[in-house]
Design an enzyme around this catalytic site. Structure first.
Site, PDB file in Angstrom:
ATOM      1  N   ASP A   8       0.142  -2.902  -0.186  1.00 45.64           N
ATOM      2  CA  ASP A   8       0.599  -1.785   0.633  1.00 45.64           C
ATOM      3  C   ASP A   8      -0.615  -0.862   0.754  1.00 45.64           C
ATOM      4  OD1 ASP A   8       2.196   0.259   1.793  1.00 45.64           O
ATOM      5  OD2 ASP A   8       2.469   1.150  -0.200  1.00 45.64           O
ATOM      6  N   ARG A   9      -0.673  -0.033   1.795  1.00 45.24           N
ATOM      7  CA  ARG A   9      -1.859   0.827   1.935  1.00 45.24           C
ATOM      8  C   ARG A   9      -1.648   2.209   1.296  1.00 45.24           C
ATOM      9  NH1 ARG A   9      -3.728   3.290   7.518  1.00 45.24           N
ATOM     10  NH2 ARG A   9      -2.700   5.063   6.536  1.00 45.24           N
ATOM     11  N   ASP A  10      -0.795   3.023   1.917  1.00 41.45           N
ATOM     12  CA  ASP A  10      -0.633   4.409   1.436  1.00 41.45           C
ATOM     13  C   ASP A  10       0.069   4.418   0.073  1.00 41.45           C
ATOM     14  OD1 ASP A  10      -1.808   5.410   3.826  1.00 41.45           O
ATOM     15  OD2 ASP A  10       0.097   5.084   4.857  1.00 41.45           O
ATOM     16  N   TYR A  19       1.603  10.013   6.527  1.00 42.72           N
ATOM     17  CA  TYR A  19       1.052   9.720   7.859  1.00 42.72           C
ATOM     18  C   TYR A  19      -0.469   9.922   7.936  1.00 42.72           C
ATOM     19  CZ  TYR A  19       5.969   9.711   8.930  1.00 42.72           C
ATOM     20  OH  TYR A  19       7.304   9.433   8.918  1.00 42.72           O
ATOM     21  N   THR A  50       0.937  -2.767   5.996  1.00 44.67           N
ATOM     22  CA  THR A  50       1.321  -1.347   5.981  1.00 44.67           C
ATOM     23  C   THR A  50       2.231  -0.973   7.141  1.00 44.67           C
ATOM     24  OG1 THR A  50       0.418   0.922   6.026  1.00 44.67           O
ATOM     25  CG2 THR A  50      -0.929  -0.761   7.072  1.00 44.67           C
ATOM     26  N   LYS A  98       8.371  -3.501   7.030  1.00 43.56           N
ATOM     27  CA  LYS A  98       8.830  -3.716   5.660  1.00 43.56           C
ATOM     28  C   LYS A  98      10.097  -2.909   5.410  1.00 43.56           C
ATOM     29  CE  LYS A  98       4.863  -2.237   3.991  1.00 43.56           C
ATOM     30  NZ  LYS A  98       3.827  -1.754   3.035  1.00 43.56           N
ATOM     31  N   ASP A 123       4.461   0.800  -3.712  1.00 41.61           N
ATOM     32  CA  ASP A 123       4.933   2.000  -4.410  1.00 41.61           C
ATOM     33  C   ASP A 123       6.323   2.428  -3.938  1.00 41.61           C
ATOM     34  OD1 ASP A 123       4.201   2.895  -1.880  1.00 41.61           O
ATOM     35  OD2 ASP A 123       3.376   4.789  -2.610  1.00 41.61           O
TER      36      ASP A 123
HETATM   37 MG   LIG Z   1       3.163   3.062   0.139  1.00 37.90          MG
END
Ligand SMILES: [Mg+2]
Length: 175
Positions: A8-10, A19, A50, A98, A123
């Site tokens: 996952d990215r963020d 964002y 993501t 997702k 996360d």
């Molecule tokens: Mg995340």
């Protein structure tokens, strides 16, 4: 077939400030460098998956996300860290969003990935892909802190960790 470390990215690659789409707002999560290095050394493909519904919400554009991912990719390459691919989903109502498995399937087919031998780091509960028993998804390692993960604890092939350092420790054992 290849094995993969899906990210996952963020909240995993960079701090989730909500964002994120500008390079100036990227704050790298310290452990990500070692996670990618480990995956590179052990022959795993590294693939970012993501959700970027900020596009659908009109907050930024596809171009913004492409540009950001190119910069992030180049920054990592400068540290000799290889990310094999970056996938994102712009739409809120999409099979690619997702926890639906669309992005995972695209990545699997493009890179010839054996999902049963692969790992997803996230996360959020939605980082656990809904495969509806149709196929076996990756083992998922979730980090606590950003979202309520109490339901995720009970799912199969999902483990929850206190912080990114604990996930790195686990990856050293399982990759
Ligand atoms: Mg995340």
């Amino acid at each position: 077939m290849h094995k993969a470390l899906f990210l996952d990215r963020d909240g995993i690659v960079n701090i989730d400030k909500g964002y994120v789409y500008k390079w100036e707002d990227i704050i790298w999560i310290e452990e990500i460098f070692q996670m990618i290095k480990l995956a590179n050394e052990r022959g795993y493909k590294v693939i970012v998956l993501t959700n970027q519904s900020g596009i659908d919400r009109g907050m930024y554009t596809h171009e913004d996300v492409h540009t950001l991912h190119q910069k992030m990719h180049a920054f990592l390459a400068g540290k000799n860290l290889k990310v094999d691919d970056w996938f994102y989903c712009a739409e809120m109502d999409s099979e690619l969003r997702k926890p639906r498995p669309g992005m995972l399937i695209l990545a699997r087919d493009k890179h010839d990935i054996d999902l049963t031998q692969s790992f997803m780091i996230g996360d959020k509960p939605s980082d656990v892909f809904e495969t509806d028993g149709k196929f076996v998804g990756p083992s998922t390692l979730l980090v606590e802190g950003n979202y309520d993960l109490k339901d995720a604890h009970t799912k199969e092939r999902v483990k929850v960790f206190k912080d990114h350092a604990k996930i790195l420790e686990e990856l050293k054992k399982v990759l």
